[in-house]
Design an enzyme around this catalytic site. Structure first.
Site, PDB file in Angstrom:
ATOM      1  N   GLY A   1     -65.085 -49.019  86.279  1.00  0.00           N
ATOM      2  CA  GLY A   1     -64.042 -49.952  86.692  1.00  0.00           C
ATOM      3  C   GLY A   1     -62.960 -50.035  85.635  1.00  0.00           C
ATOM      4  O   GLY A   1     -63.214 -49.794  84.454  1.00  0.00           O
TER       5      GLY A   1
ATOM      6  N   GLN B   1     -55.724 -53.355  80.976  1.00  0.00           N
ATOM      7  CA  GLN B   1     -56.337 -52.442  80.005  1.00  0.00           C
ATOM      8  C   GLN B   1     -55.441 -51.246  79.707  1.00  0.00           C
ATOM      9  O   GLN B   1     -55.594 -50.601  78.678  1.00  0.00           O
ATOM     10  CB  GLN B   1     -57.707 -51.959  80.507  1.00  0.00           C
ATOM     11  CG  GLN B   1     -58.777 -53.041  80.457  1.00  0.00           C
ATOM     12  CD  GLN B   1     -60.080 -52.545  81.034  1.00  0.00           C
ATOM     13  OE1 GLN B   1     -60.257 -52.507  82.248  1.00  0.00           O
ATOM     14  NE2 GLN B   1     -60.986 -52.121  80.172  1.00  0.00           N
TER      15      GLN B   1
ATOM     16  N   CYS C   1     -67.756 -52.154  78.197  1.00  0.00           N
ATOM     17  CA  CYS C   1     -66.333 -52.218  78.543  1.00  0.00           C
ATOM     18  C   CYS C   1     -65.586 -51.104  77.814  1.00  0.00           C
ATOM     19  O   CYS C   1     -65.791 -50.895  76.621  1.00  0.00           O
ATOM     20  CB  CYS C   1     -65.786 -53.584  78.132  1.00  0.00           C
ATOM     21  SG  CYS C   1     -64.024 -53.794  78.472  1.00  0.00           S
ATOM     22  N   LEU C   2     -64.703 -50.408  78.533  1.00  0.00           N
ATOM     23  CA  LEU C   2     -63.910 -49.344  77.914  1.00  0.00           C
ATOM     24  C   LEU C   2     -63.027 -49.889  76.807  1.00  0.00           C
ATOM     25  O   LEU C   2     -62.636 -49.153  75.905  1.00  0.00           O
ATOM     26  CB  LEU C   2     -63.049 -48.651  78.979  1.00  0.00           C
ATOM     27  CG  LEU C   2     -63.813 -47.861  80.046  1.00  0.00           C
ATOM     28  CD1 LEU C   2     -62.857 -47.408  81.148  1.00  0.00           C
ATOM     29  CD2 LEU C   2     -64.527 -46.665  79.443  1.00  0.00           C
TER      30      LEU C   2
ATOM     31  N   HIS D   1     -66.243 -58.506  86.271  1.00  0.00           N
ATOM     32  CA  HIS D   1     -65.829 -58.063  84.932  1.00  0.00           C
ATOM     33  C   HIS D   1     -64.329 -57.730  84.919  1.00  0.00           C
ATOM     34  O   HIS D   1     -63.590 -58.163  84.034  1.00  0.00           O
ATOM     35  CB  HIS D   1     -66.671 -56.839  84.551  1.00  0.00           C
ATOM     36  CG  HIS D   1     -66.304 -56.207  83.245  1.00  0.00           C
ATOM     37  ND1 HIS D   1     -67.139 -56.217  82.150  1.00  0.00           N
ATOM     38  CD2 HIS D   1     -65.190 -55.531  82.861  1.00  0.00           C
ATOM     39  CE1 HIS D   1     -66.543 -55.590  81.137  1.00  0.00           C
ATOM     40  NE2 HIS D   1     -65.361 -55.155  81.550  1.00  0.00           N
ATOM     41  N   GLU D   2     -63.889 -56.993  85.939  1.00  0.00           N
ATOM     42  CA  GLU D   2     -62.470 -56.597  85.993  1.00  0.00           C
ATOM     43  C   GLU D   2     -61.568 -57.802  86.279  1.00  0.00           C
ATOM     44  O   GLU D   2     -60.457 -57.888  85.763  1.00  0.00           O
ATOM     45  CB  GLU D   2     -62.250 -55.511  87.048  1.00  0.00           C
ATOM     46  CG  GLU D   2     -63.069 -54.232  86.865  1.00  0.00           C
ATOM     47  CD  GLU D   2     -62.959 -53.643  85.477  1.00  0.00           C
ATOM     48  OE1 GLU D   2     -61.930 -53.836  84.805  1.00  0.00           O
ATOM     49  OE2 GLU D   2     -63.921 -53.003  85.044  1.00  0.00           O
TER      50      GLU D   2
ATOM     51  N   HIS E   1     -60.645 -59.495  83.193  1.00  0.00           N
ATOM     52  CA  HIS E   1     -59.532 -58.845  82.484  1.00  0.00           C
ATOM     53  C   HIS E   1     -58.186 -59.374  82.978  1.00  0.00           C
ATOM     54  O   HIS E   1     -57.259 -59.561  82.191  1.00  0.00           O
ATOM     55  CB  HIS E   1     -59.558 -57.328  82.707  1.00  0.00           C
ATOM     56  CG  HIS E   1     -60.510 -56.592  81.812  1.00  0.00           C
ATOM     57  ND1 HIS E   1     -60.375 -56.579  80.439  1.00  0.00           N
ATOM     58  CD2 HIS E   1     -61.597 -55.826  82.086  1.00  0.00           C
ATOM     59  CE1 HIS E   1     -61.345 -55.832  79.907  1.00  0.00           C
ATOM     60  NE2 HIS E   1     -62.106 -55.366  80.885  1.00  0.00           N
TER      61      HIS E   1
HETATM   62 ZN    ZN Z   1     -63.778 -54.147  80.679  1.00  0.00          ZN
END
Ligand code: ZN
Length: 178
Positions: free
Chosen positions: A46, A51, A91-92, A133-134, A137
């Site tokens: 995701g 991000q 998380c990226l 989660h997204e 963000h």
């Molecule tokens: Zn993330």
């Protein structure tokens, strides 16, 4: 289109709140393509617009294991959620950190697709967790905010010691976050 750089914690731009999309235009299509290209390139499940340094309320997910079955959510809102459970996340934007957080395991989400059409879906398991989660963000929140203060301080100290963002480019599929 293009793979974009993924902002990394503690970059202050990850703390900005995203704004609703009102123009379903070429610029939005490009953003969605860039999100999908970047998601594929990083092997994550995701990715949200902030991000990659864009403050529009857009997120993409692909839990099909690399197959081309991406989900695109514009202006997503959760209309109902189940009782919470403990799930493992990464998380990226916070490379190298895996931690357990509390999330609803089923959600109902309302959103628009990239063309502006209304969609409503029920998600469960990893899809439900990934969407929450997204969505965080888009509000400027990170999953590490849900951890203990002690754990957060250790993660922040480690992030400051990290030399350069390029070092995080080779995430494995297993560690790939969202
Ligand atoms: Zn993330």
């Amino acid at each position: 289109m293009a793979r974009r750089d993924v902002l990394e914690y503690p970059d202050p731009r990850l703390r900005l709140r995203s704004r609703p999309v009102d123009a379903f235009d070429e610029s939005l299509s490009r953003l969605v393509e860039d999100l999908l290209d970047t998601l594929r390139a990083t092997g994550g499940i995701g990715l949200s617009a902030p991000q990659i340094d864009d403050r529009r309320r857009v997120l993409v997910m692909d839990l099909s294991g690399g197959a081309a079955a991406p989900q695109v959510y514009v202006n997503p809102e959760i209309s109902s959620r189940s009782a919470p459970g403990l799930v493992e996340e990464s998380c990226l934007s916070v490379p190298g950190v895996v931690a357990n957080v509390v999330r609803a395991t089923e959600v109902r989400v309302r959103a628009r697709d990239a063309a502006g059409a209304a969609i409503e879906r029920e998600l469960s398991g990893m899809e439900a967790v990934c969407l929450q989660h997204e969505l965080d963000h888009l509000e400027g929140r990170l999953f590490v905010d849900r951890l203990s203060l002690f754990r957060r301080l250790r993660i922040r100290a480690a992030a400051r010691r990290r030399p350069a963002p390029v070092a995080a480019a080779g995430a494995t599929a297993r560690e790939a976050g969202s």
